[in-house]
Enzyme design. Structure first.
Site, PDB file in Angstrom:
ATOM      1  N   LYS A 132      -6.698   4.628   8.326  1.00  0.00           N
ATOM      2  CA  LYS A 132      -5.453   5.538   8.204  1.00  0.00           C
ATOM      3  C   LYS A 132      -5.596   6.984   7.308  1.00  0.00           C
ATOM      4  CE  LYS A 132      -3.451   1.702   4.887  1.00  0.00           C
ATOM      5  NZ  LYS A 132      -2.606   1.429   3.742  1.00  0.00           N
TER       6      LYS A 132
ATOM      7  N   SER B 255       0.429  -1.402   0.135  1.00  0.00           N
ATOM      8  CA  SER B 255       0.229  -0.447  -0.073  1.00  0.00           C
ATOM      9  C   SER B 255       1.051   1.412   0.222  1.00  0.00           C
ATOM     10  CB  SER B 255      -0.995  -0.191   0.851  1.00  0.00           C
ATOM     11  OG  SER B 255      -0.414  -0.185   2.399  1.00  0.00           O
TER      12      SER B 255
END
Length: 808
Positions: free
Chosen positions: A702, A659
């Site tokens: 996040k 990611s």
């Protein structure tokens, strides 16, 4: 140049309109009986339960806590009520071969009836038989037989005496037995008189005595035969009286069970054994304590010693059931599944009989359904093999593990097998199902139906009502307060957040039930009659607070400057990446500084995490992909002459996942172009070889992790996060994040390509190749290409200096 990749506040959270619900609280809603969002699993269950063919047992697969067991059991209980109640099963004594007890199948409730009837029969016989043998008729007839025996013996003895007297020999009874003596004139000759007789007379008398002795011996040898004949007559008399005493009692049972030939045959064997052992019924009743000390009476047994042979061991009793049984065995050991034979121990010795045979779960579920936890089953020694063997043979054979492995030294029973007709439902996670499919060929033959439980369902108005009914059902089952429609709407929103998709609802029953319990607690603390949305939010916040100690510590260290993260300004070759940490059931996001350095080299992009063996395979794959992108995009026809290094700064543990590959690529492009990146932005997203930014997991956590850091620094003045466009549908951000975005203090950007992302980060157009294949002057891509071309020329010049004779 890309314009307006900024997401509006409305795209950051998909609200549920409680006004669309046609109820005030969940008490108005009916219980939910169908599978919620489990159409595929429900169809598989219906098929597996409906098809009556060997091997079509069912495996319920899905994550733990999705309600597989609860849902399946409720469905089976409902289905079982419409099916016939299976027969009872009993074990009885095999009088010819006691070590091999016989099984009896009886209609429901009649197993217990037979048990009670045999108990009453024994009680009646233990009084009826002694009474019959104490009757005047029996006594008189037995006296006649005994008198006849005595008379025959006396007559034989008198005949010997008569013959002996004719030969002047007396037959005398003495304390030591029968003696022979000579007679004269009807009197026994005294010893001194016998000594005075001539020798020839001595010889004649002794010869006569020898003849009489032989005749007497022959007569005495006939005495046992006469006594045997007498005993046989007494035995026949006893048999006749026993049949008279027993026959009419057992005849009543035969009539009662005339529709069951197997029971009739058993009663015949009982009658025959009783008449053969009638003396046991005439002996004084044994004291139970004495019987226990002798080991003939176990605790809790009816009757003592010998009479246990006439009891009925009801293995499975369906007298209280209506419909097919649904059994869940939570401790599936071999014995608990197959059954076992118990033993009585006394003074170091053990013994057993058919009364000590105990049923297993397969016996109780026979004719119905058996639910087992697959993992628990596999963890028990030999339980899995025992279950497979039983299903393959369609018979339940009770044998100990020692017998099965030929290790036992104790003589045990070999009960007659019982036919098996059961549907077995295994419950387990998907990985376990796939492992069994690949590693055990017999599994595929025995469990042909897979019911795959989905943990998500589409978020629609229809599914919202189903979810509301599910919430109401759980609330009633758990004795919780009803939930208002605003609380249901908040639960749907939280379930979408837990699902990680604004268009889905998490149907994880355990998670939902726990949240409802906690919300109910806070509602009761607030003295409310219904649970409201604020109580649900309180429960969510409390769950997070109990688990976020590590998150808080990391945030504190960042604020102190121990962990270096910039949230303002611009830097070349530096960016804020985002990672997710999973601690138990709690996940949170945390920003991490990623840096890149470039120099002249041989086309290597060094992943420092991989070099020190902290980078996982997926992370290394991401770095290799971005390396391929660099070469194909900017140096398709010349060698890539750089040496670049990438690192997650201040990371002291394993790094896994791809990611951050887009963030790593942005830092490389910044280092090559010399353009600084905005430190007010954090980045997440993976990248492919064509420069397309791909979706990642944990996008909400996040974003919130970077938001919390910026908010804690008091610098919410335009910071933000850049995410893949394919992750926009997954956004279900916290209320404070959405409010900050609405006020323009925080931004979320969505990008589809690396070019779009680099423009936002640098404020410089990325640039597209024109008709001549060149990037526009001053664009990011032009700067990168120019820098790589410069490095290639320098490397070529160095190669020429090192080898001047090679020419061009």
């Amino acid at each position: 140049m890309t314009t307006n990749r900024h997401l509006p506040a409305g795209a950051l959270y998909h609200r549920c309109d409680s006004g669309r619900f046609p109820f005030q609280d969940t008490s108005e809603l009916p219980d939910l009986t169908e599978f919620v969002g489990q159409e595929r699993a429900f169809e598989a269950m219906q098929f597996g339960m409906g098809i009556q063919r060997p091997g079509f047992n069912v495996f319920l697969l899905g994550p733990a806590g999705t309600g597989k067991f609860v849902t399946a059991r409720a469905y089976l209980m409902k289905r079982a009520t419409m099916e016939p109640t299976p027969n009872d099963w009993c074990y009885v004594n095999n009088f010819e071969k006691p070590e091999a007890p016989r099984s009896l199948e009886l209609p429901p409730e009649r197993g217990a009836q037979l048990h009670d009837d045999m108990h009453r029969l024994l009680e009646d016989l233990r009084s009826a038989i002694p009474s019959a043998f104490e009757s005047e008729n029996y006594t008189a007839r037995k006296r006649v037989v005994e008198q006849d025996v005595k008379e025959r013996e006396q007559k034989a003895f008198e005949e010997i005496q008569r013959k002996a007297r004719e030969r002047d020999i007396a037959v005398l009874r003495t304390p030591t037995g029968i003696a022979l003596a000579p007679m004269r004139h009807g009197e026994v000759v005294r010893p001194e008189e016998f000594e005075q007789l001539p020798e020839s007379e001595h010889t004649r008398i002794q010869a006569t005595i020898a003849e009489v002795q032989e005749e007497l011996q022959n007569a005495l040898q006939q005495m046992p035969r006469i006594e045997q004949e007498g005993r046989e007559k007494v035995r026949q008399l006893n048999h006749e009286v026993a049949i008279f005493a027993v026959g009419h009692l057992i005849a009543g049972l035969r009539t009662k069970y005339s529709d069951l030939p197997a029971v009739g045959k058993y009663l015949e064997a009982v009658q025959e054994d009783i008449t053969d052992n009638v003396d046991e019924f005439l002996a004084p009743e044994e004291n139970p304590l004495a019987a226990l000390m002798k080991g003939s009476l176990p605790y809790g047994a009816r009757g003592a010693g010998f009479f246990r042979r006439y009891q009925v061991n009801v293995l499975v009793d369906h007298s209280g059931n209506h419909g097919a049984p649904v059994i869940y065995e939570d401790h599936p050991t071999y014995q608990n599944l197959i059954g076992q034979t118990e033993y009585m121990a006394h003074l170091g010795a053990v013994s057993t009989d058919f009364n000590l045979i105990r049923p297993g779960a397969l016996h109780r579920a026979n004719g119905g359904y058996l639910i087992l936890d697959a993992l628990k089953l596999l963890l028990q020694p030999y339980a899995w093999e025992g279950l497979k063997r039983t299903l393959q043979s369609s018979q339940i054979r009770i044998e100990s593990l020692g017998q099965m492995l030929s290790l036992g030294t104790v003589v045990s029973l070999e009960p007659q097998t019982i036919p098996l007709n059961v549907k077995v439902i295994l419950v387990g996670e998907r990985m376990l199902y796939y492992l069994l499919c690949s590693a055990d060929a017999e599994f595929n033959e025995l469990f042909k139906v897979a019911a795959d439980f989905e943990e998500h369902m589409d978020r629609t108005e229809e599914s919202g009502m189903l979810f509301a009914r599910l919430v109401g059902t759980i609330a009633r089952q758990e004795n919780l307060l009803p939930l208002g429609r605003e609380a249901v709407a908040r639960l749907i929103e939280q379930s979408s957040r837990s699902a990680g998709d604004s268009q889905k609802i998490l149907t994880h029953r355990r998670t939902l039930t726990d949240l409802l319990r906690e919300a109910d607690y806070w509602a009761r603390q607030a003295k409310r009659s219904t649970t409201g949305a604020e109580n649900v939010q309180h429960a969510v916040d409390a769950q997070i607070h109990r688990a976020d100690r590590i998150r808080q510590r990391l945030l504190e260290e960042t604020l102190k400057g121990t962990l270096l993260i910039d949230t303002e300004g611009e830097k070349v070759g530096q960016i804020n990446g985002l990672s997710v940490m999973q601690l138990g059931h709690f996940a949170f996001g945390h920003p991490t500084r990623i840096t890149a350095r470039v120099r002249l080299g041989r086309g290597e992009v060094i992943d420092i995490e991989r070099e020190v063996e902290l980078g996982g395979p997926l992370h290394s794959k991401g770095v290799l992909i971005l390396s391929s992108y660099l070469g194909a995009r900017y140096a398709p026809d010349k060698p890539l002459s750089l040496s670049a290094s990438l690192v997650f700064e201040q990371s002291y543990g394993p790094v896994e996942g791809d990611s951050a590959s887009s963030a790593e690529l942005y830092t490389l492009l910044s280092a090559l172009s010399g353009l600084p990146l905005k430190q007010s932005l954090a980045v997440t997203g993976s990248v492919n070889q064509h420069g397309e930014v791909q979706a990642i997991g944990g996008v909400n956590e996040k974003i919130e992790g970077f938001f919390d850091l910026c908010k804690a620094r008091g610098s919410l003045n335009g910071q933000g996060v850049m995410i893949p466009a394919s992750n926009v549908r997954h956004l279900m951000l916290r209320r404070d994040v959405v409010e900050a975005a609405q006020a323009g203090n925080f931004h979320v950007y969505s990008v589809e390509t690396i070019d779009q992302g680099i423009e936002i980060l640098t404020g410089t157009p990325a640039g597209e190749r024109d008709g001549s294949g060149k990037f526009p002057e001053g664009s990011v891509n032009h700067r990168v290409e120019a820098r790589l071309a410069e490095l290639a020329e320098k490397r070529l010049a160095l190669l020429r200096q090192a080898n001047p004779e090679s020419g061009s």
